[in-house]
Write a protein that holds these residues in place. Sequence first.
Motif, PDB file in Angstrom:
ATOM      1  N   VAL A  89      32.545  49.944  47.670  1.00  0.00           N
ATOM      2  CA  VAL A  89      32.942  49.055  48.777  1.00  0.00           C
ATOM      3  C   VAL A  89      32.649  47.601  48.428  1.00  0.00           C
ATOM      4  O   VAL A  89      33.481  46.709  48.644  1.00  0.00           O
ATOM      5  CB  VAL A  89      32.210  49.463  50.076  1.00  0.00           C
ATOM      6  CG1 VAL A  89      32.477  48.429  51.169  1.00  0.00           C
ATOM      7  CG2 VAL A  89      32.661  50.840  50.534  1.00  0.00           C
ATOM      8  N   LEU A  90      31.458  47.337  47.875  1.00  0.00           N
ATOM      9  CA  LEU A  90      31.085  45.973  47.512  1.00  0.00           C
ATOM     10  C   LEU A  90      32.047  45.396  46.473  1.00  0.00           C
ATOM     11  O   LEU A  90      32.511  44.253  46.603  1.00  0.00           O
ATOM     12  CB  LEU A  90      29.655  45.951  46.968  1.00  0.00           C
ATOM     13  CG  LEU A  90      29.129  44.593  46.492  1.00  0.00           C
ATOM     14  CD1 LEU A  90      29.148  43.575  47.628  1.00  0.00           C
ATOM     15  CD2 LEU A  90      27.713  44.748  45.925  1.00  0.00           C
ATOM     16  N   ALA A  91      32.357  46.181  45.449  1.00  0.00           N
ATOM     17  CA  ALA A  91      33.277  45.714  44.411  1.00  0.00           C
ATOM     18  C   ALA A  91      34.657  45.443  44.996  1.00  0.00           C
ATOM     19  O   ALA A  91      35.311  44.454  44.653  1.00  0.00           O
ATOM     20  CB  ALA A  91      33.365  46.750  43.294  1.00  0.00           C
ATOM     21  N   SER A  92      35.116  46.308  45.883  1.00  0.00           N
ATOM     22  CA  SER A  92      36.439  46.156  46.488  1.00  0.00           C
ATOM     23  C   SER A  92      36.540  44.852  47.281  1.00  0.00           C
ATOM     24  O   SER A  92      37.497  44.078  47.122  1.00  0.00           O
ATOM     25  CB  SER A  92      36.736  47.346  47.400  1.00  0.00           C
ATOM     26  OG  SER A  92      37.963  47.165  48.079  1.00  0.00           O
ATOM     27  N   TRP A 104      37.008  27.844  38.980  1.00  0.00           N
ATOM     28  CA  TRP A 104      36.493  28.935  38.156  1.00  0.00           C
ATOM     29  C   TRP A 104      35.095  29.335  38.592  1.00  0.00           C
ATOM     30  O   TRP A 104      34.674  30.480  38.387  1.00  0.00           O
ATOM     31  CB  TRP A 104      36.519  28.544  36.679  1.00  0.00           C
ATOM     32  CG  TRP A 104      35.501  27.518  36.260  1.00  0.00           C
ATOM     33  CD1 TRP A 104      35.625  26.168  36.290  1.00  0.00           C
ATOM     34  CD2 TRP A 104      34.198  27.789  35.733  1.00  0.00           C
ATOM     35  NE1 TRP A 104      34.483  25.561  35.836  1.00  0.00           N
ATOM     36  CE2 TRP A 104      33.589  26.534  35.474  1.00  0.00           C
ATOM     37  CE3 TRP A 104      33.479  28.952  35.457  1.00  0.00           C
ATOM     38  CZ2 TRP A 104      32.299  26.424  34.948  1.00  0.00           C
ATOM     39  CZ3 TRP A 104      32.189  28.843  34.932  1.00  0.00           C
ATOM     40  CH2 TRP A 104      31.617  27.596  34.687  1.00  0.00           C
ATOM     41  N   ILE A 105      34.371  28.422  39.233  1.00  0.00           N
ATOM     42  CA  ILE A 105      33.027  28.751  39.732  1.00  0.00           C
ATOM     43  C   ILE A 105      33.124  29.743  40.886  1.00  0.00           C
ATOM     44  O   ILE A 105      32.322  30.688  40.993  1.00  0.00           O
ATOM     45  CB  ILE A 105      32.278  27.467  40.162  1.00  0.00           C
ATOM     46  CG1 ILE A 105      32.045  26.568  38.939  1.00  0.00           C
ATOM     47  CG2 ILE A 105      30.948  27.815  40.826  1.00  0.00           C
ATOM     48  CD1 ILE A 105      31.385  25.251  39.263  1.00  0.00           C
ATOM     49  N   HIS A 106      34.101  29.518  41.788  1.00  0.00           N
ATOM     50  CA  HIS A 106      34.322  30.490  42.871  1.00  0.00           C
ATOM     51  C   HIS A 106      34.624  31.862  42.287  1.00  0.00           C
ATOM     52  O   HIS A 106      34.077  32.886  42.742  1.00  0.00           O
ATOM     53  CB  HIS A 106      35.505  30.055  43.752  1.00  0.00           C
ATOM     54  CG  HIS A 106      35.270  28.785  44.498  1.00  0.00           C
ATOM     55  ND1 HIS A 106      36.305  28.031  45.013  1.00  0.00           N
ATOM     56  CD2 HIS A 106      34.132  28.123  44.810  1.00  0.00           C
ATOM     57  CE1 HIS A 106      35.813  26.960  45.614  1.00  0.00           C
ATOM     58  NE2 HIS A 106      34.501  27.000  45.509  1.00  0.00           N
ATOM     59  N   LEU A 107      35.497  31.883  41.291  1.00  0.00           N
ATOM     60  CA  LEU A 107      35.870  33.145  40.656  1.00  0.00           C
ATOM     61  C   LEU A 107      34.643  33.821  40.053  1.00  0.00           C
ATOM     62  O   LEU A 107      34.420  35.023  40.236  1.00  0.00           O
ATOM     63  CB  LEU A 107      36.914  32.881  39.570  1.00  0.00           C
ATOM     64  CG  LEU A 107      37.366  34.105  38.756  1.00  0.00           C
ATOM     65  CD1 LEU A 107      38.169  35.063  39.626  1.00  0.00           C
ATOM     66  CD2 LEU A 107      38.190  33.660  37.548  1.00  0.00           C
ATOM     67  N   ALA A 108      33.831  33.040  39.340  1.00  0.00           N
ATOM     68  CA  ALA A 108      32.643  33.599  38.693  1.00  0.00           C
ATOM     69  C   ALA A 108      31.683  34.200  39.715  1.00  0.00           C
ATOM     70  O   ALA A 108      31.147  35.288  39.518  1.00  0.00           O
ATOM     71  CB  ALA A 108      31.939  32.515  37.873  1.00  0.00           C
ATOM     72  N   ALA A 109      31.462  33.491  40.834  1.00  0.00           N
ATOM     73  CA  ALA A 109      30.534  33.968  41.856  1.00  0.00           C
ATOM     74  C   ALA A 109      31.005  35.301  42.449  1.00  0.00           C
ATOM     75  O   ALA A 109      30.206  36.230  42.655  1.00  0.00           O
ATOM     76  CB  ALA A 109      30.382  32.921  42.948  1.00  0.00           C
ATOM     77  N   LEU A 110      32.286  35.410  42.719  1.00  0.00           N
ATOM     78  CA  LEU A 110      32.818  36.640  43.301  1.00  0.00           C
ATOM     79  C   LEU A 110      32.816  37.780  42.289  1.00  0.00           C
ATOM     80  O   LEU A 110      32.565  38.942  42.657  1.00  0.00           O
ATOM     81  CB  LEU A 110      34.231  36.396  43.825  1.00  0.00           C
ATOM     82  CG  LEU A 110      34.297  35.508  45.067  1.00  0.00           C
ATOM     83  CD1 LEU A 110      35.722  35.054  45.345  1.00  0.00           C
ATOM     84  CD2 LEU A 110      33.736  36.253  46.287  1.00  0.00           C
ATOM     85  N   LEU A 111      33.042  37.462  41.021  1.00  0.00           N
ATOM     86  CA  LEU A 111      33.003  38.515  40.007  1.00  0.00           C
ATOM     87  C   LEU A 111      31.575  38.990  39.758  1.00  0.00           C
ATOM     88  O   LEU A 111      31.357  40.135  39.355  1.00  0.00           O
ATOM     89  CB  LEU A 111      33.638  38.024  38.708  1.00  0.00           C
ATOM     90  CG  LEU A 111      35.158  37.824  38.768  1.00  0.00           C
ATOM     91  CD1 LEU A 111      35.699  37.368  37.420  1.00  0.00           C
ATOM     92  CD2 LEU A 111      35.861  39.104  39.210  1.00  0.00           C
ATOM     93  N   VAL A 112      30.597  38.127  40.014  1.00  0.00           N
ATOM     94  CA  VAL A 112      29.206  38.570  39.963  1.00  0.00           C
ATOM     95  C   VAL A 112      28.959  39.638  41.036  1.00  0.00           C
ATOM     96  O   VAL A 112      28.342  40.679  40.775  1.00  0.00           O
ATOM     97  CB  VAL A 112      28.240  37.383  40.146  1.00  0.00           C
ATOM     98  CG1 VAL A 112      26.827  37.870  40.470  1.00  0.00           C
ATOM     99  CG2 VAL A 112      28.220  36.523  38.896  1.00  0.00           C
ATOM    100  N   LEU A 113      29.443  39.384  42.253  1.00  0.00           N
ATOM    101  CA  LEU A 113      29.286  40.372  43.329  1.00  0.00           C
ATOM    102  C   LEU A 113      30.013  41.677  42.996  1.00  0.00           C
ATOM    103  O   LEU A 113      29.481  42.774  43.210  1.00  0.00           O
ATOM    104  CB  LEU A 113      29.821  39.802  44.646  1.00  0.00           C
ATOM    105  CG  LEU A 113      29.009  38.680  45.285  1.00  0.00           C
ATOM    106  CD1 LEU A 113      29.703  38.196  46.564  1.00  0.00           C
ATOM    107  CD2 LEU A 113      27.599  39.167  45.621  1.00  0.00           C
ATOM    108  N   ALA A 114      31.217  41.543  42.451  1.00  0.00           N
ATOM    109  CA  ALA A 114      31.952  42.741  42.048  1.00  0.00           C
ATOM    110  C   ALA A 114      31.208  43.480  40.945  1.00  0.00           C
ATOM    111  O   ALA A 114      31.176  44.719  40.913  1.00  0.00           O
ATOM    112  CB  ALA A 114      33.357  42.370  41.583  1.00  0.00           C
ATOM    113  N   GLY A 115      30.582  42.713  40.051  1.00  0.00           N
ATOM    114  CA  GLY A 115      29.799  43.328  38.984  1.00  0.00           C
ATOM    115  C   GLY A 115      28.596  44.084  39.509  1.00  0.00           C
ATOM    116  O   GLY A 115      28.249  45.155  38.995  1.00  0.00           O
ATOM    117  N   VAL A 116      27.949  43.548  40.538  1.00  0.00           N
ATOM    118  CA  VAL A 116      26.838  44.275  41.166  1.00  0.00           C
ATOM    119  C   VAL A 116      27.331  45.611  41.722  1.00  0.00           C
ATOM    120  O   VAL A 116      26.690  46.655  41.552  1.00  0.00           O
ATOM    121  CB  VAL A 116      26.200  43.429  42.290  1.00  0.00           C
ATOM    122  CG1 VAL A 116      25.197  44.263  43.081  1.00  0.00           C
ATOM    123  CG2 VAL A 116      25.515  42.197  41.711  1.00  0.00           C
ATOM    124  N   GLY A 117      28.488  45.561  42.377  1.00  0.00           N
ATOM    125  CA  GLY A 117      29.050  46.794  42.929  1.00  0.00           C
ATOM    126  C   GLY A 117      29.336  47.825  41.858  1.00  0.00           C
ATOM    127  O   GLY A 117      28.936  48.987  41.968  1.00  0.00           O
TER     128      GLY A 117
END
Length: 443
Positions: A89-92, A104-117
């Motif tokens: 769910v978190l990754a989604s 690209w910073i916004h993208l990186a921050a969100l991909l960090v959250l997706a990576g945690v998921g």
Amino acid sequence: MMKASWEHYWRWVVVFARFVALGMLVGTYKSFGVLMDFYIEDLDATAAKIGGATALFLTVAYLTGPIVGVLTELQGPNGARIQIMVGGVLASVALCLTALSTTWIHLAALLVLAGVGYGMVQVATVAPLLMYFTDQFGLANGISAAGGAAGMIILPPLTEKWIETYSWRGASILLGVASLHTTVAGALMRPPTTYKDKHLYFPINGQNDSLLYKDYDRFFTPVKNFASSLKENLSIEVFRKQPRFVLYQFIFLLSAITFAGWHLFLVPNALSRDVPPIDAAFLASIGGVGNLIGRAGNGPLLDHHIFSDTMLFVVIHFILAVVLLFDPLAQTYGTMAFLAFFAGLTVGAGYAVTVYIAKNLASSTEHGDGSVMAAVGWTHFFMGFGALLGGPLVGASFDMTGKYHLGFLIMGGVELLLTLMTLVETLYTRRRTSNDGLKYVLM
């Protein structure tokens, strides 16, 4: 009898569930390669920055490994199931939100959250296999790990079609929605009833060669016990008691540089050579076919002792080194497809064998004790640092030269280095433990 028979068949549902979960993880990461040029153009960033941002997805997924391994064990038999569902769910959600990125910073921050998921997913999916497959782990691991290859085959071409139809932002939303399949896969990973109220451990202090079980209720009693339980389950002692484990963490770190760099830049590499976008995306599918064979095919070789785990690792990474070093010489699409197939074959087999080596190092009675979930977690943790290097390194080579040739040559050199290190360590260990060690290796 009926219950045992039912669980005997259900374990293959668990294998399929891990197949799906890893398919979504690897397929999503591979799809970033299709999105790469759109990220660079729309977010006004360099290839190195976007390479770093997208690499963070895999890096964080790996770095969370030790904690995920501990939490999986502390929560008992259903711990893996819960973490996979929550992680999906978190990754989604995070992947859907990348469609709103303006830098690209916004993208990186969100991909960090997706990576945690996906970090919660990747390590936790090993636990159900350990529960169901005490004697055929190599086979189950290989088949289920092949899901990553299936994701490589399916998702990048789909992403290319989604981009053509809905733009890269719409494709990002669809990738996020597709990730919910991971949550469904987690729901299918119910533990066997024989593991109720049990805690999975590997041999301790060489007492025996079978799995040991301990009640896990004590971890949920006084809060003061939690810290000691965390320390125990992280198996930090394994670094002191098992010198081979320490060495192989560095080797796995090096292998992750190539794992990340090849997945991210296979498609951009083709695009830089004026290959049409749909054909470039199809290279990911060709690599995925090789990856599927590599991931699924290594299990029988290991379970039947045709190769030792470390010698198979040497063969795999030597072939990958040769493929990467020849990449700059590829002038035709057919040659690029040929190299993509064998790179996928070896990258896929290499990852599956990495998990197998980590498991064997943890359960080794020669050097000490260790929880296999902690060992797998630590392995992914160190691979995370390698993944963090792979994306920016190859991206920076493009920024400097306008081509990916240098990046692929660097990855080939890294593969040669880790191949040599593994070969020397394997021969040394064989010679030390057997008077006929070298003959044994060459058999």
